[in-house]
Design an enzyme around this catalytic site. Structure first.
Site, PDB file in Angstrom:
ATOM      1  N   GLU A 182      -3.203 113.104  96.547  1.00 59.14           N
ATOM      2  CA  GLU A 182      -2.327 111.927  96.496  1.00 59.14           C
ATOM      3  C   GLU A 182      -0.935 112.318  96.024  1.00 59.14           C
ATOM      4  OE1 GLU A 182      -5.091 109.568  94.162  1.00 59.14           O
ATOM      5  OE2 GLU A 182      -5.336 108.206  95.860  1.00 59.14           O
ATOM      6  N   GLU A 203     -13.097 110.659  96.621  1.00 64.04           N
ATOM      7  CA  GLU A 203     -13.411 109.620  95.630  1.00 64.04           C
ATOM      8  C   GLU A 203     -14.685 108.867  95.983  1.00 64.04           C
ATOM      9  OE1 GLU A 203     -10.454 110.410  96.691  1.00 64.04           O
ATOM     10  OE2 GLU A 203      -8.951 110.185  95.124  1.00 64.04           O
TER      11      GLU A 203
HETATM   12  C1  LIG Z   1     -14.304 121.677  94.903  1.00 64.44           C
HETATM   13  C2  LIG Z   1     -14.333 121.600  93.380  1.00 64.44           C
HETATM   14  C3  LIG Z   1     -13.011 121.147  92.862  1.00 64.44           C
HETATM   15  C4  LIG Z   1     -14.589 123.013  92.800  1.00 64.44           C
HETATM   16  O1  LIG Z   1     -15.861 123.440  93.178  1.00 64.44           O
HETATM   17  P1  LIG Z   1     -16.465 124.806  92.577  1.00 64.44           P
HETATM   18  O2  LIG Z   1     -15.469 125.897  92.742  1.00 64.44           O
HETATM   19  O3  LIG Z   1     -17.811 124.967  93.182  1.00 64.44           O
HETATM   20  O4  LIG Z   1     -16.583 124.577  91.012  1.00 64.44           O
HETATM   21  P2  LIG Z   1     -17.420 123.490  90.246  1.00 64.44           P
HETATM   22  O5  LIG Z   1     -18.544 124.160  89.551  1.00 64.44           O
HETATM   23  O6  LIG Z   1     -17.730 122.337  91.094  1.00 64.44           O
HETATM   24  O7  LIG Z   1     -16.362 122.982  89.159  1.00 64.44           O
HETATM   25  C5  LIG Z   1     -15.901 123.852  88.130  1.00 64.44           C
HETATM   26  C6  LIG Z   1     -15.806 123.083  86.845  1.00 64.44           C
HETATM   27  O8  LIG Z   1     -14.813 122.068  87.004  1.00 64.44           O
HETATM   28  C7  LIG Z   1     -15.340 120.786  86.670  1.00 64.44           C
HETATM   29  N1  LIG Z   1     -14.678 119.790  87.520  1.00 64.44           N
HETATM   30  C8  LIG Z   1     -14.519 119.816  88.838  1.00 64.44           C
HETATM   31  N2  LIG Z   1     -13.825 118.766  89.275  1.00 64.44           N
HETATM   32  C9  LIG Z   1     -13.532 118.048  88.177  1.00 64.44           C
HETATM   33  C10 LIG Z   1     -12.818 116.836  87.958  1.00 64.44           C
HETATM   34  N3  LIG Z   1     -12.233 116.150  88.975  1.00 64.44           N
HETATM   35  N4  LIG Z   1     -12.716 116.381  86.704  1.00 64.44           N
HETATM   36  C11 LIG Z   1     -13.260 117.048  85.670  1.00 64.44           C
HETATM   37  N5  LIG Z   1     -13.947 118.210  85.802  1.00 64.44           N
HETATM   38  C12 LIG Z   1     -14.072 118.699  87.033  1.00 64.44           C
HETATM   39  C13 LIG Z   1     -16.830 120.918  86.986  1.00 64.44           C
HETATM   40  O9  LIG Z   1     -17.555 119.966  86.281  1.00 64.44           O
HETATM   41  C14 LIG Z   1     -17.083 122.335  86.502  1.00 64.44           C
HETATM   42  O10 LIG Z   1     -17.203 122.280  85.107  1.00 64.44           O
HETATM   43  P3  LIG Z   1     -18.236 123.220  84.357  1.00 64.44           P
HETATM   44  O11 LIG Z   1     -17.834 124.627  84.662  1.00 64.44           O
HETATM   45  O12 LIG Z   1     -19.583 122.905  84.922  1.00 64.44           O
HETATM   46  O13 LIG Z   1     -18.107 122.829  82.928  1.00 64.44           O
HETATM   47  C15 LIG Z   1     -15.455 120.643  92.928  1.00 64.44           C
HETATM   48  O14 LIG Z   1     -15.630 120.747  91.553  1.00 64.44           O
HETATM   49  C16 LIG Z   1     -15.170 119.210  93.267  1.00 64.44           C
HETATM   50  O15 LIG Z   1     -15.400 118.783  94.359  1.00 64.44           O
HETATM   51  N6  LIG Z   1     -14.708 118.449  92.287  1.00 64.44           N
HETATM   52  C17 LIG Z   1     -14.563 117.006  92.389  1.00 64.44           C
HETATM   53  C18 LIG Z   1     -13.249 116.661  92.915  1.00 64.44           C
HETATM   54  C19 LIG Z   1     -13.094 115.156  92.961  1.00 64.44           C
HETATM   55  O16 LIG Z   1     -14.017 114.388  93.038  1.00 64.44           O
HETATM   56  N7  LIG Z   1     -11.856 114.718  92.917  1.00 64.44           N
HETATM   57  C20 LIG Z   1     -11.501 113.333  92.929  1.00 64.44           C
HETATM   58  C21 LIG Z   1     -11.525 112.774  91.553  1.00 64.44           C
HETATM   59  S1  LIG Z   1     -11.170 111.038  91.534  1.00 64.44           S
HETATM   60  C22 LIG Z   1      -9.515 110.960  91.677  1.00 64.44           C
HETATM   61  O17 LIG Z   1      -8.861 111.942  91.862  1.00 64.44           O
HETATM   62  C23 LIG Z   1      -8.950 109.619  91.553  1.00 64.44           C
HETATM   63  C24 LIG Z   1      -7.638 109.473  91.475  1.00 64.44           C
HETATM   64  C25 LIG Z   1      -7.037 108.137  91.453  1.00 64.44           C
HETATM   65  C26 LIG Z   1      -7.044 107.546  90.109  1.00 64.44           C
HETATM   66  C27 LIG Z   1      -6.379 106.222  90.264  1.00 64.44           C
HETATM   67  C28 LIG Z   1      -6.287 105.573  89.031  1.00 64.44           C
HETATM   68  C29 LIG Z   1      -5.817 104.190  89.293  1.00 64.44           C
HETATM   69  C30 LIG Z   1      -5.436 103.602  88.046  1.00 64.44           C
HETATM   70  C31 LIG Z   1      -6.164 102.346  87.790  1.00 64.44           C
HETATM   71  C32 LIG Z   1      -5.872 101.956  86.416  1.00 64.44           C
HETATM   72  C33 LIG Z   1      -6.067 100.529  86.225  1.00 64.44           C
HETATM   73  C34 LIG Z   1      -5.721 100.197  84.824  1.00 64.44           C
HETATM   74  C35 LIG Z   1      -5.539  98.739  84.730  1.00 64.44           C
HETATM   75  C36 LIG Z   1      -5.099  98.442  83.400  1.00 64.44           C
HETATM   76  C37 LIG Z   1      -4.875  96.988  83.308  1.00 64.44           C
HETATM   77  O18 LIG Z   1      -4.246  96.442  84.212  1.00 64.44           O
HETATM   78  O19 LIG Z   1      -5.344  96.418  82.328  1.00 64.44           O
END
Ligand SMILES: CC(C)(COP(=O)(O)OP(=O)(O)OC[C@H]1O[C@@H](n2cnc3c(N)ncnc32)[C@H](O)[C@@H]1OP(=O)(O)O)[C@@H](O)C(=O)NCCC(=O)NCCSC(=O)/C=C/CCCCCCCCCCCCC(=O)O
Length: 717
Positions: A102, A122
């Site tokens: 994004e 997501e």
């Molecule tokens: C492909 C990968 C990235 C990597 O894969 P790989 O190399 O195989 O390694 P992994 O073993 O999977 O991962 C390594 C370690 O990293 C950790 N990990 C991975 N991704 C994440 C992550 N996103 N967050 C945290 N940690 C992460 C994983 O656990 C491993 O840790 P460990 O070694 O085991 O300890 C693969 O990991 C992958 O696919 N990851 C997921 C990616 C993903 O899903 N991304 C999307 C995330 S969601 C997002 O981005 C959303 C964004 C928009 C947010 C919008 C917010 C809107 C605001 C609203 C607010 C409203 C408030 C209102 C208030 C009011 O009004 O009152």
């Protein structure tokens, strides 16, 4: 967490938040402030945003979900980019996902290395791309592409992303250097038309037909999972609403989804999947200290369904395999099966014809066990008969080199007994593959009381290398997967005996989200295998299976499955089982009047008056009987954590991921309620010991202990 430096007129902002540069609060603050810095530096004419280490940011930090995210949000960082007054280039390596992509979409240009991947995953954690993705992607790549990417979470390789204009240029070499060079080329050029919010979504006139087609597809595969439908709505907002209003609407939906059980379950499953590699043995050995042995050559014993499937899984991952059978006829048949499975893989585009040819050339065969004297690891996949396995293992022990690891593909038998037939019990381990073994991803690895940490590390590593999801459990009859499945299969039969129809039960469980109901599963697996083992078990106890049998070995028993087998109705392969099929081997099934009559006669002969069975009762008796067993498995330490059990169910039985797995599902329903219902069924059915409530469940239910604390509390209880 965010580094900043200048190279001439180009400012580089590099996210530095290992391991995957997740966009946690401090990162967002760092990005925002450094963008300000670049904006205020008059000598900066262009900006490059990139990631340090292995990847571009992969999205929001999933650990932060569940709380209201602190500002600046990803969209605030995006607005800052758009209004910077200087071109901003996203330089992507590794994976640019979710909020990471994004931010890249808010940038004016995007370049990527050839092996980079981009996506908006997501949906896979029960959310929608509320950081601008659902608004920006349709404006860049069009509604059709956005629908496909956002509703499936598919990651696109850089070359494909470039085809849809998501990437402006695929570059090779050092991504930061390339980013700076690109920035120097565009720094003095107009870039206002690169701000996507001012564009209108491509294909917006086709929104309705595209939406209808996508919703049809979602309906077919969703099985009660609703995030894809919300994703469709969020994309429609890009057409129906002005940009900022669309963002606001999507944010509201995101908030609602975030609080939903499905999003919580999917996020739990995400971390559970990553936790299974962090195994620990009761003796203290663990993933961090044990070093896997190097495995170059593998032998598979048994060229039946399981042996050939395992062989294909190994060959396709590049391992040479020596396949063993007791005679040439069985061996030839096995080789033919391997070839046709490899051809099937080419048809399914799992690999190319070239790769299949290579895999096939790595297969050697023998009928002589002596030929196994130099292999590093053996996987035995013969019939589930303990004496046969003991015999093979004692021979292997004499033939194989002392350091070779001996694995049994057993689904039920005691690993310690198999290990005791060798002088190397430390090198004996269970590797339970699921059928079809070349497709199913679960590998249930079973340690015995003497299995060494090194042996465990080796099979866990092997599992990963062949693309499986290896989960470690201890030994007990049926281990984790089949032990939990057994009470469920029995309950399904009892429900039919009491008044339900097989197709009714299948429908209820398919509506719940299981890929197939238990009677379809029985027909697919073939009823004859279970029938034979029931007859063997009876023989062992000096009994025979008779048709009016209602108790067996002190337990409630239903002989309906035996009656079907007696008629030769073994399932799909014979063209009839619980259902009838077009022809043997066909998947086209229909309800069979003969089975309905057989069930009725069975009830009549036992004097059972059928009663109406509700959906709730079917769900509870099927799911809770398995869950109760799951708690006993935890209680006994067979599985170390609920996560291990849940991953087994997600990958071994296709349990709906949006429920997280049976243990997470129980935690969401409430342990007190689950416990009370189990007690209720225990009272109703005292002759089914699987309803005896788990003591651990009882203890945890008193305080509704959250799932993350079960394992720790259990060790203290
Ligand atoms: C492909 C990968 C990235 C990597 O894969 P790989 O190399 O195989 O390694 P992994 O073993 O999977 O991962 C390594 C370690 O990293 C950790 N990990 C991975 N991704 C994440 C992550 N996103 N967050 C945290 N940690 C992460 C994983 O656990 C491993 O840790 P460990 O070694 O085991 O300890 C693969 O990991 C992958 O696919 N990851 C997921 C990616 C993903 O899903 N991304 C999307 C995330 S969601 C997002 O981005 C959303 C964004 C928009 C947010 C919008 C917010 C809107 C605001 C609203 C607010 C409203 C408030 C209102 C208030 C009011 O009004 O009152």
């Amino acid at each position: 967490m965010v580094d900043y430096w200048r190279q001439g007129s180009v400012a580089v902002i590099a996210v530095n938040n290992p391991p995957v540069n997740a966009l946690s609060y401090n990162v967002r603050v760092g990005l925002y402030n450094n963008l300000d810095k670049a904006a205020n530096d008059r000598d900066v004419l262009a900006v490059v945003i990139c990631g340090k280490g292995r990847t571009f940011p992969v999205g929001a930090d999933i650990h932060e979900f569940g709380q209201i995210p602190k500002e600046p949000w990803i969209t605030d960082v995006g607005r800052k980019i758009e209004s910077l007054g200087k071109p901003v280039i996203a330089a992507i390596h590794g994976t640019g996902l979710g909020g990471g992509l994004e931010i890249a979409l808010f940038c004016h240009y995007r370049i990527a290395l050839p092996n980079a991947r981009v996506g908006l995953p997501e949906v896979l954690i029960g959310l929608l791309p509320a950081g601008g993705g659902a608004q920006l992607l349709p404006r860049l790549a069009g509604i059709q592409v956005a629908m496909e990417m956002i509703t499936t979470g598919r990651q696109l390789p850089a070359s494909e992303a470039a085809k849809y204009n998501i990437i402006d240029k695929v570059v090779s070499g050092d991504i930061v250097k390339e980013g700076i060079e690109f920035a120097l080329r565009v720094q003095n050029k107009p870039f206002q038309d690169k701000i996507l919010r001012y564009r209108s979504p491509h294909g917006k006139d086709s929104l309705q037909p595209i939406t209808e087609a996508v919703l049809r597809k979602i309906k077919m595969r969703s099985r009660g999972f609703y995030a894809p439908v919300w994703c469709v709505r969020s994309i429609a907002n890009s057409v129906k609403l002005p940009f900022e209003e669309g963002l606001a609407q999507n944010r509201i939906m995101f908030q609602q989804m975030q609080l939903s059980g499905q999003a919580k379950a999917l996020q739990y499953a995400f971390f559970a999947e990553r936790s299974i590699s962090k195994w620990k043995l009761p003796c203290g050995g663990n993933f961090a200290t044990a070093v896997p042995r190097k495995i170059k050559t593998i032998s598979v014993i048994g060229a039946g369904t399981m042996g050939t499937g395992i062989t294909v899984a190994l060959l396709s991952a590049g391992f040479p395999v020596l396949l063993v059978e007791q005679n040439k006829r069985f061996l030839m048949k096995g080789v033919q099966t391997v070839q046709s499975l490899l051809e099937g893989g080419v048809k399914r585009r799992k690999f190319t014809a070239e790769q299949a040819k290579m895999a096939s050339s790595s297969l050697t065969t023998t009928v002589d066990l002596q030929a196994l004297n130099s292999v590093d690891l053996v996987i035995e996949a013969v019939f589930e008969t303990l004496s046969l396995k003991e015999d093979i293992f004692s021979k292997l022990d004499k033939i194989c080199k002392p350091e070779a690891i001996l694995c049994s593909n057993t689904s039920y038998l005691n690993i310690d007994k198999i290990a005791a037939s060798t002088r190397r019990p430390d090198k004996v381990v269970g590797t339970h593959f699921f059928s079809p073994a070349h497709i199913m991803r679960l590998m249930e690895n079973i340690y015995g009381c003497k299995t060494s940490p090194e042996t465990v590390a080796t099979v866990m590593d092997l599992g990963k290398r062949i693309g499986k999801v290896p989960v470690l459990v201890g030994t007990c009859p049926g281990f984790c997967a089949n032990r939990m499945n057994r009470p469920q299969s029995e309950e399904a039969l009892f429900l039919v005996e009491e008044g339900a129809q097989p197709e009714q039960i299948d429908q209820v469980l398919e509506d719940f989200g299981m890929p197939m109901g238990p009677f379809k599963v029985r027909d697919l697996a073939g009823g004859d295998i279970g029938w034979r083992s029931r007859k063997d078990a009876a023989l062992h106890l000096g009994l025979t299976l008779s048709y009016d049998l209602q108790f067996f070995n002190g337990e409630r028993y239903c002989s309906l499955a035996d009656k079907l087998c007696e008629l030769g109705r073994f399932g799909q392969k014979t063209g009839s089982g619980w259902y009838s099929y077009d022809k043997p081997g066909s998947k086209q099934l229909s309800i069979d009047e003969d089975v309905t009559k057989l069930i009725q006669n069975h009830r009549d002969s036992l004097g059972i008056k059928p009663r109406k069975i509700t959906t709730q009762e079917i769900q509870e008796r099927f799911l809770f009987s398995g869950i109760n067993e799951g708690f006993k498995i935890l209680e006994e330490g067979i599985a170390a954590r609920p996560e291990d059990i849940d991953i087994i169910w997600l990958y071994g039985f296709g349990f709906p991921r949006h429920y997280g797995g049976p243990m997470f599902y129980a935690s969401q329903i409430g342990l007190k309620r689950v416990y009370d219902r189990i007690c209720h069924y225990h009272e109703l059915f005292p002759y089914s010991s699987h309803w005896m409530p788990s003591k651990l469940l009882q203890k945890l239910s008193i305080q509704e202990v959250p799932i993350g604390q079960w394992a720790e509390l259990h060790s203290k209880l």
